[in-house]
Each structure stands twice: as structure tokens, then as C-alpha cells.
Scaffold this motif. Structure first.
Motif, mmCIF file in Angstrom:
data_model
loop_
_atom_site.group_PDB
_atom_site.id
_atom_site.type_symbol
_atom_site.label_atom_id
_atom_site.label_comp_id
_atom_site.label_asym_id
_atom_site.label_seq_id
_atom_site.Cartn_x
_atom_site.Cartn_y
_atom_site.Cartn_z
ATOM 1 N N HIS A 15 -8.515 3.450 3.544
ATOM 2 C CA HIS A 15 -7.633 2.768 4.496
ATOM 3 C C HIS A 15 -7.877 3.266 5.917
ATOM 4 O O HIS A 15 -7.867 2.473 6.865
ATOM 5 N N GLU A 61 0.831 -1.206 0.000
ATOM 6 C CA GLU A 61 0.000 0.000 0.000
ATOM 7 C C GLU A 61 0.867 1.257 0.000
ATOM 8 O O GLU A 61 0.596 2.209 -0.734
ATOM 9 N N GLU A 68 -8.326 6.864 -1.726
ATOM 10 C CA GLU A 68 -7.690 5.616 -1.302
ATOM 11 C C GLU A 68 -7.226 5.701 0.154
ATOM 12 O O GLU A 68 -7.399 4.762 0.932
#
Length: 102
Positions: free
Chosen positions: A94, A57, A90
Motif C-alpha cells: 500500500h 483495507e 501488505e
């Protein structure tokens, strides 16, 4: 480099098992682990699945920010704003995942 020389050492059963466990933790074969330790080299740490996922990530975010930086250098502000928006979304996903996992 071709490794043809051998050195034999004596170990207790406990020492042998401990060496195998430590080598496995680094992801190295026992001979490489012992060689690296003896030569004072830094040993790699094998990442667990959670750490690997985090690494992947972070790598994606690094690539996104590099892309944004390149767009900024080119003066392509329209695509840069789109890329920033994607990265924000994004990151938010998370953060929400972390919040719900607690």
C-alpha cells in the motif's frame, strides 16, 4: 416502529432541490433525512469509493492485528511471526502504491 403519521411542509423549489441533494449525500431518503435533522440525530456520511476502499483495507489490518494479538495470548509465536510478516508485506504494498500514485 411503524411510521403512519405525516407532516406536510412547504418549500421553495430551491429548498426542495437542496434537501434532495443533502439527503443523497447521506444515503438517506428525504423523509429520513428531514426526520433525523429535525430530531437532532447525527446523520451518516455516505463514503465515496476511495473512502470505502480505505475502510476495507483498514478493516483487514484491524483483523490482522486482532489475529496477532490472539496468537500472542496463546503463546503461538511461530504463527504470530508469520502473520506479522504478512501484514508488513501488505502495508508495504500500500505504501508503494501511494508513492507511485503521486
Amino acid at each position: 416502529m411503524n411510521k403512519t403519521k405525516r407532516i406536510e411542509i412547504r418549500l421553495t423549489l430551491l429548498e426542495e432541490k437542496l434537501l434532495k441533494v443533502k439527503a443523497k449525500e447521506t444515503g438517506l431518503p428525504v423523509s429520513s433525512y428531514v426526520r433525523n435533522c429535525a430530531l437532532g440525530k447525527k446523520l451518516p456520511k455516505q463514503l465515496n469509493e476511495s473512502e470505502l476502499e480505505t475502510y476495507r483495507e483498514l478493516k483487514k489490518f484491524y483483523n490482522n492485528f486482532s489475529s496477532i494479538s490472539n496468537l500472542l495470548k496463546k503463546g503461538d509465536y511461530g504463527n504470530m511471526l508469520s502473520e506479522i510478516s504478512l501484514v508488513q508485506q501488505e502495508i508495504l504494498l500500500h505504501l508503494q502504491k501511494i508513492r507511485h500514485d503521486k
